[in-house]
Motif scaffolding. Structure first.
Motif, PDB file in Angstrom:
ATOM      1  N   THR A 175       0.913   4.119  -2.943  1.00 26.92           N
ATOM      2  CA  THR A 175       0.521   5.463  -2.536  1.00 26.92           C
ATOM      3  C   THR A 175       1.639   6.271  -2.861  1.00 26.92           C
ATOM      4  O   THR A 175       1.421   7.544  -3.392  1.00 26.92           O
ATOM      5  CB  THR A 175       0.229   5.577  -0.909  1.00 26.92           C
ATOM      6  OG1 THR A 175      -0.957   4.625  -0.891  1.00 26.92           O
ATOM      7  CG2 THR A 175       0.036   7.078  -0.847  1.00 26.92           C
TER       8      THR A 175
ATOM      9  N   ARG B 145       0.988  -1.263  -0.024  1.00 27.92           N
ATOM     10  CA  ARG B 145       0.138  -0.277   0.023  1.00 27.92           C
ATOM     11  C   ARG B 145       0.913   1.228   0.050  1.00 27.92           C
ATOM     12  O   ARG B 145       0.572   2.175  -0.800  1.00 27.92           O
ATOM     13  CB  ARG B 145      -0.954   0.152   1.247  1.00 27.92           C
ATOM     14  CG  ARG B 145      -1.705   1.234   1.133  1.00 27.92           C
ATOM     15  CD  ARG B 145      -2.387   1.407   2.750  1.00 27.92           C
ATOM     16  NE  ARG B 145      -1.359   1.502   3.899  1.00 27.92           N
ATOM     17  CZ  ARG B 145      -1.660   1.420   5.065  1.00 27.92           C
ATOM     18  NH1 ARG B 145      -2.913   1.207   5.480  1.00 27.92           N
ATOM     19  NH2 ARG B 145      -0.866   1.618   5.907  1.00 27.92           N
TER      20      ARG B 145
ATOM     21  N   VAL C 128      -5.418  10.354  -3.344  1.00 32.73           N
ATOM     22  CA  VAL C 128      -5.156   8.884  -3.375  1.00 32.73           C
ATOM     23  C   VAL C 128      -6.202   8.704  -2.441  1.00 32.73           C
ATOM     24  O   VAL C 128      -6.466   8.953  -1.206  1.00 32.73           O
ATOM     25  CB  VAL C 128      -3.824   8.534  -2.712  1.00 32.73           C
ATOM     26  CG1 VAL C 128      -3.997   7.042  -2.797  1.00 32.73           C
ATOM     27  CG2 VAL C 128      -2.900   8.796  -3.598  1.00 32.73           C
TER      28      VAL C 128
ATOM     29  N   THR D 265      -7.947   4.994  -0.570  1.00 32.71           N
ATOM     30  CA  THR D 265      -7.853   3.702  -0.226  1.00 32.71           C
ATOM     31  C   THR D 265      -8.871   2.835   0.091  1.00 32.71           C
ATOM     32  O   THR D 265      -9.889   3.415   0.509  1.00 32.71           O
ATOM     33  CB  THR D 265      -6.793   3.283   0.892  1.00 32.71           C
ATOM     34  OG1 THR D 265      -7.482   4.059   2.026  1.00 32.71           O
ATOM     35  CG2 THR D 265      -5.453   4.134   0.900  1.00 32.71           C
TER      36      THR D 265
END
Length: 456
Positions: free
Chosen positions: A227, A223, A237, A239
């Motif tokens: 990112t 992740r 961004v 998630t």
């Protein structure tokens, strides 16, 4: 209004039109050509599309892009592959649609189809998407070239098996929203490790339009790497995942009797509950990615939830049917299109929830490099956890798994799909739940075709 006129094609490609004509579609495979289409005569090492020009016009083509003169209406160019690229670029340049790009090691085709359904529920007929798995250096420009002038949304799948490939595709697509579904050990023979795969998938962010949104899996160990790569190009961004720190997260997931899941999801400051038609934790993840993209696109989340409830299984990616077997019927779960270690585990967990005797027909997982034997042997654990009673293993690489399972469950190991066709009837019994999964190159789609011919 036509999709392309001959003058527009010539202008986009730098070619010369033989005369005036207009087309409604684009194809480069003659067997896909239909009435009103433009046929692009691509040339390659194995074949030359010019050999199929007459066949294409017989099937209804009204024009062609060629690099050698023909009698039929055409646009003459120096390089037909470059012309297809140029047509895709021109289509993107004239479009006012909100563009979404989707990639990932697993789940990208399923997420693309689910996102199309979610957007189309709100704007019927105004959403375009790449069909099948047209996600490579030929499929992407073709999908772009097919995009209607007045599309409001468009969803493009992008794939790769080498570093640098996605960078070229995403700069052609120029998405407003870029989604990475998941990172997994796929195409490992071309990468040093899984981190390198994450870097290659992150190339999708390089084509983001100014102000664009990157959507990354919060539950992935990569992740932070994804990112960081996204922030170099994205205005924001977002998630998605199951953790409390995900921007789009599953608050609650409950399995329903139909096999799917009842999901309560938090999408930023909003909460949405819906029934997800497809079973499995991997589909919950796909749904969260879809909701994140729908929200970023400014589309209707409520209608997206309804679309996810109505979404049926995709051929080769979760479609289900009842097939006749000797003495009765069996449930067939068609996951025959592709396979990776992560996807194998996910679909075996789905099989675990089914009633009846559990049967797994598993083919080799290709392109895993030097760790292939370890990845195949490691499937023993999820197979046993899924309470599989019998396995039919297909391909040379499955030999290590056959040895690992010997004496624990009923094991049949055959060299190829042809042999699997010969043995399948000896493995199945009435009431079975049968999972069929393997890399596309193994050819288990032939087995699905055989069983599909016995649908009840």
């Amino acid at each position: 209004m036509s999709l392309w006129t001959s003058a527009e094609i010539a202008d986009a490609t730098g070619g010369r039109a033989s005369g005036d004509f207009a087309v409604e579609g684009v194809a480069f495979q003659s067997r896909e050509v239909g009435p009103g289409d433009l046929f692009v005569a691509l040339t390659g090492e194995r074949t030359d599309g010019h050999r199929f020009v007459e066949q294409s016009f017989a099937q209804g083509a009204v024009g062609a892009i060629v690099s050698q003169r023909i009698a039929e209406p055409h646009v003459l160019v120096a390089d037909t592959a470059a012309a297809l690229d140029a047509l895709g670029v021109a289509s993107r340049a004239r479009s006012g649609a909100t563009i979404v790009g989707v990639t990932g090691s697993v789940g990208k085709t399923s997420a693309k189809e689910a996102l199309f359904a979610a957007l189309d529920r709100g704007r019927p007929g105004a959403v375009h998407r790449s069909v099948k798995s047209y996600n490579n250096h030929v499929g992407v420009p073709l999908s772009l070239a097919r995009m209607p002038r007045d599309a409001r949304f468009a969803v493009f799948e992008m794939g790769m098996n080498h570093a640098g490939e996605l960078a070229a595709l995403t700069r052609m697509v120029r998405p407003h929203i870029a989604v990475v579904t998941a990172i997994a050990p796929v195409h490992m023979e071309f990468f040093a490790d899984e981190t390198a795969i994450a870097d290659a998938k992150a190339e999708i962010f390089q084509g983001l339009e100014p102000g664009g949104t990157a959507i990354v899996p919060a539950d992935s160990v990569h992740r932070d790497r994804l990112t960081a790569a996204a922030l170099a190009n994205a205005a924001q961004v977002v998630t998605f995942g199951t953790g409390k720190d995900a921007d789009v997260r599953a608050v609650e997931v409950m399995r329903v009797q139909t096999g799917g899941s009842y999901v309560t999801a938090r999408v930023r400051e909003r909460e949405l509950s819906f029934t997800l038609g497809q079973p499995g934790a991997h589909w919950v993840s796909n749904a969260l990615a879809v909701l994140a993209a729908v929200d970023a696109a400014g589309a209707d989340l409520g209608l997206a939830g309804l679309a996810l409830a109505e979404l049926g299984g995709l051929a080769g990616r979760g479609a289900r049917f009842i097939a006749k077997v000797a003495g009765g019927e069996a449930l067939v779960i068609d996951e025959s299109y592709n396979a990776s270690p992560l996807a194998m585990r996910a679909t075996l967990s789905v099989l675990a929830e089914e009633k009846g005797r559990h049967v797994a027909v598993l083919g080799d997982m290709l392109e895993l490099g030097t760790a292939s034997a370890d990845y195949h042997a490691a499937l023993a654990e999820p197979i046993m956890a899924a309470r599989v009673d019998s396995v039919l293993l297909v391909g040379e690489a499955m030999g290590v798994l056959a040895e690992r399972l010997e004496g624990r469950i009923d094991v049949v190991h055959v060299p190829d799909a042809a042999a699997a066709l010969d043995r399948i009837d000896t493995v199945l019994a009435p009431g079975d739940a049968v999972l069929v999964k393997g890399s596309n190159g193994i050819g288990l789609s032939r087995l699905i075709a055989r069983l599909g011919g016995r649908k009840t």
